[in-house]
Design an enzyme around this catalytic site. Structure first.
Site, short mmCIF file in Angstrom:
data_model
loop_
_atom_site.label_atom_id
_atom_site.label_comp_id
_atom_site.label_asym_id
_atom_site.label_seq_id
_atom_site.Cartn_x
_atom_site.Cartn_y
_atom_site.Cartn_z
CD GLU A 4 1.82 5.10 6.31
OE1 GLU A 4 1.03 4.44 5.61
OE2 GLU A 4 1.46 5.81 7.27
CB THR A 25 -0.97 0.00 1.21
OG1 THR A 25 -0.24 -0.22 2.41
CG2 THR A 25 -2.03 -1.08 1.04
CE LYS A 27 0.58 -3.41 3.25
NZ LYS A 27 -0.12 -2.47 4.23
CB THR A 82 -2.38 -2.31 7.52
OG1 THR A 82 -3.29 -1.37 8.09
CG2 THR A 82 -3.19 -3.37 6.84
CB SER A 121 -7.13 11.39 -1.50
OG SER A 121 -7.55 12.22 -0.45
CG ASN A 124 -0.90 8.13 7.85
OD1 ASN A 124 -1.56 7.12 7.72
ND2 ASN A 124 0.42 8.12 7.99
#
Length: 408
Positions: free
Chosen positions: A277, A154, A180, A191, A408, A403
């Site tokens: 991230e 992702t 992942k 996740t 979107s 985040n």
């Protein structure tokens, strides 16, 4: 001896993989993957401790604990199939039914996994079309496993895979894996999705015990943002095709298998932590000299989840006070006036505090050490011989950007 070899989930004998662009949420990229074993596998799994569990987690738990066998896994990226009620569970069953139509696999041996936005329903016509596209493309080639590792991403910036070989009973056995995870990472079995395949012959109860024990020191020792996902899943499939003497008791072969499994899971866990991230650095915290391993775990995990400490790592700032502070509110007991703290990386190692007090160190040298892509803090609390390691990452501006518009 554990030997690193090329590949990932398809490295073990009898395992195939495929991927496809199903258009579930992402456009112009692969977003579905499938794993398949030529023969049924003993299966083990560990799952999120979040009370809000995604439909795939509930589906897989039933298979792991009741069927205890699996032969196929279907994974999608983009939509998590979490908080989707009875419809979400029905979609898991429909996925299994579709696989069973196309392959000689019973529905109760088809595992499913999803990652992405919470609350959206899966577009089942695209899921089913994706399965139809992947079944004829299943291949044991290294590239097929690599493409599958890419398809499940992702916000990950790169695929994560590994394979190792170990001798069990005089027979070479392979363990391969892919995962992942980049955000919503704070497993207590993120996740986070992890899939490990092996051609080892091992009894299912021992396979499950080995995995459950190992995640405590690997996946459960990482954190990116303190958020435990609804979808955390780690699945381990063993098809026995290496034809080693079946591991049915805790013997020398079992210990070797567990050591090789640790190598795979620790590598994948660190890959996720370092790819948090927006992250620019993997942040490792070792607590040594602890009275118990649990004490060391609590303290090390507290430090890597401290936002102030993570921000200091991003700024290459040797702000040791933030580390001591995070150790102090961890809930574990220790004497702050006995703590020694060190920073180390490829650029060198230096002691920052001794017995809880700052030394006369070079800020310039400390910044140089903290500017590497992998940084370690070592805290010696001088209470015993136990130790533990946790992995996290720095906290950057980009974490908020990613985040703020994730849906979107």
């Amino acid at each position: 001896m554990i030997k690193m070899i090329k590949g990932g989930v398809t490295a073990a004998k009898g395992f195939c993989a495929a991927s496809t662009a199903a258009g579930i949420k992402y456009q112009n990229r692969q977003d579905m993957a499938m794993l398949y074993s030529e023969v049924p596998c003993a299966v083990a799994g560990t799952f999120t401790t979040n009370l809000v569990k995604a439909a795939p987690v509930k589906w897989d738990q039933k298979i792991v604990y009741e069927s205890k066998k699996a032969q196929a896994v279907v994974i999608n990226a983009g939509i998590a199939n979490a908080c989707t009620g009875e419809e979400g569970m029905r979609y898991c069953r429909q996925t299994a039914e579709k696989v069973s139509e196309l392959l000689p696999v019973p529905e109760d041996q088809v595992l499913v996994a999803s990652t992405g936005v919470i609350g959206m329903q899966l577009p089942m016509e695209r899921i089913c079309a994706g399965i139809e596209a992947m079944v004829p493309a299943l291949s044991g080639e290294t590239e097929s496993g690599h493409a599958a590792a890419q398809a499940i991403m992702t916000t990950d910036t790169h695929e994560k895979e590994i394979a190792v070989e170990v001798m069990l009973g005089g027979v070479p056995v392979t363990i391969g894996g892919m995962c992942k995870g980049s955000g919503m990472i704070h497993p207590n079995m993120c996740t986070m999705l992890s899939f490990v395949t092996t051609d080892a012959a091992i009894a299912q109860p021992l396979l499950l015990e080995a995995l459950q024990a190992d995640v405590c020191d690997t996946y459960n020792m990482i954190s990116v943002d303190g958020d435990t996902s609804t979808n955390d899943t780690c699945l381990l499939l063993a098809n026995g095709m290496a034809e080693n003497p079946v591991i049915s008791e805790k013997n020398e072969d079992y210990d070797r298998f567990c050591e090789a499994l640790r190598t795979v899971n620790e590598y994948l866990a660190k890959q996720m932590a370092g790819d948090g991230e927006g992250a620019t650095a993997l942040f490792e915290v070792k607590v040594i000299g602890a009275e118990t391993k649990e004490q060391a775990k609590i303290i090390s995990k507290s430090v890597i989840t401290s936002n102030l400490t993570k921000a200091a790592i991003y700024g290459h700032d040797a702000n040791w006070g933030r580390i001591l502070c995070a150790m102090g509110y961890s809930g574990a007991q220790f004497d702050p006036e006995k703590v020694d703290l060190f920073f180390e990386s490829a650029a060198g190692k230096m002691q920052i505090i001794k017995d809880g007090v700052a030394l006369d160190y070079s800020e310039e040298e400390a910044t140089k050490i903290l500017s590497e892509p992998e940084v370690t803090a070592v805290a010696d609390i001088k209470m015993g011989t136990a130790e533990a390691t946790a992995w996290g990452c720095d906290l950057t501006y980009d974490y908020v950007k990613i985040n703020a518009d994730y849906r979107s």
